[in-house]
Every structure is written in C-alpha cells, then in structure tokens.
Design a protein around this motif. Structure first.
Motif, mmCIF file in Angstrom:
data_model
loop_
_atom_site.group_PDB
_atom_site.id
_atom_site.type_symbol
_atom_site.label_atom_id
_atom_site.label_comp_id
_atom_site.label_asym_id
_atom_site.label_seq_id
_atom_site.Cartn_x
_atom_site.Cartn_y
_atom_site.Cartn_z
ATOM 1 N N VAL A 58 39.937 46.416 96.439
ATOM 2 C CA VAL A 58 40.282 47.313 95.045
ATOM 3 C C VAL A 58 39.511 47.452 93.934
ATOM 4 C CG1 VAL A 58 42.582 48.334 93.281
ATOM 5 C CG2 VAL A 58 43.002 46.773 95.574
ATOM 6 N N LYS A 59 39.094 46.468 94.012
ATOM 7 C CA LYS A 59 37.266 47.119 93.201
ATOM 8 C C LYS A 59 36.575 47.141 93.281
ATOM 9 C CE LYS A 59 39.029 42.953 89.275
ATOM 10 N NZ LYS A 59 38.401 41.703 89.297
ATOM 11 N N ALA A 60 36.018 47.180 94.718
ATOM 12 C CA ALA A 60 35.822 47.939 95.561
ATOM 13 C C ALA A 60 35.928 50.003 95.442
ATOM 14 C CB ALA A 60 35.496 47.581 96.658
ATOM 15 N N ALA A 61 36.791 49.320 95.748
ATOM 16 C CA ALA A 61 37.574 51.281 95.707
ATOM 17 C C ALA A 61 36.984 52.310 94.582
ATOM 18 C CB ALA A 61 38.805 51.308 96.597
ATOM 19 N N MET A 62 37.476 51.404 93.605
ATOM 20 C CA MET A 62 37.450 52.119 92.214
ATOM 21 C C MET A 62 36.666 52.230 91.388
ATOM 22 S SD MET A 62 40.581 49.203 90.332
ATOM 23 C CE MET A 62 40.030 49.479 88.254
ATOM 24 N N GLU A 63 35.511 51.180 91.937
ATOM 25 C CA GLU A 63 33.940 50.956 92.316
ATOM 26 C C GLU A 63 33.285 52.328 92.633
ATOM 27 O OE1 GLU A 63 28.798 48.805 91.720
ATOM 28 O OE2 GLU A 63 31.587 47.670 91.773
#
Length: 337
Positions: A36-41
């Motif tokens: 999720v954090k990778a997608a947000m970035e």
C-alpha cells in the motif's frame, strides 16, 4: 487525483486493508503495508485529512486559543506548545479570542469541530461557568493563565497579585514611597490582580494609597506614554513607577527620557512579564519574570496526559511563582522620606 480505490487496485488489496494501512490500524500484515505504501508513493496519493479524522476520531492536531497572535507574549506561548507537540508528531491549530467572549467561544468551537482532542486555552472573556461546561465536554482541555476553582486540576496560572507585590516592594526597599502605577484598562483578572498586588504592598508597608497615582490605559507602549504624560500633568511627586507590563514600562521610559528625566537617577521604573523588550531597552528593565514558556509546556503535557487517561502529577491547580529580575531601571532614592 488518485483515490483510495486507485491505491487499493495498484497494491492488489482490498479498500478496507488500504484504509487500515493509511490509518495505522493494528492487525495489518507487513506485506500489505509495504504494498500500500509503495502504491501511495507511485500514485502520489495524499490521504484526506477529514476522512482520517473521522476514522481516528482525532485530527492529530493540538488546538490553542490565544488572545492576539501578534503579541510577543503569545508568540512565546505558542512556540513552547509547539516544541512539545512536535515531539508527539502533532500540529497546531491556533485561534485568536482578543479577550472577547464571542470571539473566544467561536474560536474554541472551531478547534473542537476540527477534532482537536488536546486544547490549551487562554481565555479571559468567557465566564467560569462557560469554561466549566466546555471542560466537561472535552477531557483534554486545559486552561493557562486562568484559575477556575471547580476545574482547578485543569488550570495552570501565575500568581499575578504576588508578582505586582514583589515589584512594588522592590521599589519601596529602594527608598521610594511616592510610587505611581500604570494599570491596564482591560476588564480581565490579570489587570485587577496586578493592581491589587501594588495596593497590597503599599498597605503592608504603611504607605498612603493615592488614587491620583494610578493611570488606567491600554497595556502597550502608547498607553505607557499617555499614562506618564497624565501623571506629569497632575504634578505628582512620584519617584518610581510600577507597570502592568514591560511594554507600558518601555513607553513610559521613552517619554521620560525624551523630556530629560534620567532613569534610574530621577525616576525608577519596573515592568512585568520579562519579555524580549525588557532586555533590549535602555537602561535594561528591572521586571517580574512570567515563565510563560514553562507554563505552556506544562499545559500541553497535562492535556496530553488527560487525553491518554494517564495519571497526572498533581490534583490541584498549578500556580507558578513570579520572580524578580534585577537590571538597571531601578535605583535608590537619593533622599529617603
């Protein structure tokens, strides 16, 4: 603009899982957090602050009510609160009340509606009853520079009366008996307490109280100038002046010096607060230290403890003691009366 649905799709997880990651909820797998954090970035996704506040029941902000944000006194107070808030990764939301009950109430309501759980309130306009009611609704609300007996454990204040007493007594100990007082004309407890401290010191030392020695003006440099003009016009035999705050003292000193009056040789002057101006006028101002930075720190710490249901270190109001700061604006009267 990317949405939470876009992030969930990119991360290959459900919207519910994505929401848990965004809101730092427990019981979320490390794999999901990384995805999720990778997608947000990648999508440059920024969580909606209001939506997060609804989930967390808090905006992660500290609400602060001040009298006037342009006043250096309140600048020092806000900076001290921000120092503690930053350590907790919290941001400040600031409202100004200008000692007006309607403006104070509106500002406090805004802070509450913005989901500030921790609130440090400097209120001079609202009644005790109103503050008691507000505090019953907001467990993390703490009051600074205000004593309300019914909610004493939420109050952090300075003994203003004692401070003015110490200031006046210092002038008396230097041989002065004709002492003027520059009083604030604002209808707030501080103004009455400091004036009463001046009067107490005179009574306790057997000095006659003269109403003509007291001038009620705006508590700023212009007020200080006007007050000393009034005292001079009345041809009072004063040899020393106690003031409501340092700014009035500065205005008073400027007017005196412009008219050839030497400080402290001809006139002694003492301030109150020990703000920045006290150290940068000539001669440097003898004054009463108001530890607003320490008090503000304590106020936010107490508020955070209350929000987290932690045991507080004290059950009653915390009353800070004023301290005399001797500099160069007070001298010994040449001929004692």
């Amino acid at each position: 603009m990317a949405t939470i649905k876009d992030v969930a799709k990119e991360a290959g997880v459900s919207i519910a899982t994505t929401s848990r990651v965004i809101n730092n909820s427990p019981h979320t797998s490390e794999t999901a957090i990384i995805a999720v954090k990778a997608a947000m970035e990648k999508l440059d996704y920024r969580p909606n602050a209001n939506a997060r506040a609804l989930v967390n029941k808090s905006s992660n902000t500290v609400g602060v009510l001040v009298g006037d944000v342009s006043a250096p006194f309140f600048g020092t107070m806000v900076k001290a609160i921000d120092d503690i808030a930053s350590q907790q990764s919290k941001q400040l939301l600031i409202g100004c009340g200008y000692h007006d009950p309607v403006k104070e109430k509106n500002a406090i309501n805004l802070l509450i509606n913005s989901r500030c759980e921790s609130l440090v309130i400097h209120s001079k306009g609202l009644s005790n009853a109103e503050l008691i009611k507000l505090s019953s609704e907001i467990p993390g609300m703490v009051f600074i520079n205000r004593n309300v007996e019914e909610i004493a454990s939420r109050c952090i204040a300075l003994d203003n009366r004692k401070g003015a007493y110490i200031a006046t007594e210092h002038l008396i100990k230097n041989g002065h008996t004709h002492i003027g007082y520059l009083a604030s004309n604002h209808d707030i407890d501080d103004a009455y307490d400091r004036r009463d401290g001046y009067l107490d010191a005179l009574r306790d030392n057997g000095i006659e109280i003269r109403d003509e020695y007291i001038e009620y003006v705006e508590p700023d440099e212009a007020g200080g100038e006007q007050a000393i003009i009034n005292l001079i016009a009345k041809n009072t035999p004063i040899t020393a002046i106690a003031t409501y705050n340092d700014y009035m003292a500065a205005g008073c000193m400027t007017l005196l010096q412009e008219n050839g009056v030497k400080i402290p040789e001809d006139m002694s002057v003492i301030g109150f607060d020990d703000g920045h101006i006290a150290r940068h006028i000539y001669p440097r101002l003898t004054t009463i230290r108001y530890p607003i930075n320490v008090m503000a720190n304590e106020a936010l710490k107490l508020s955070l403890q209350l929000v987290n249901n932690e045991n507080t270190e004290y059950s009653g109001k915390k009353l800070f003691m004023p301290v005399l700061v001797k500099r160069a604006s007070v001298g010994i009267k040449k001929t004692l009366e």
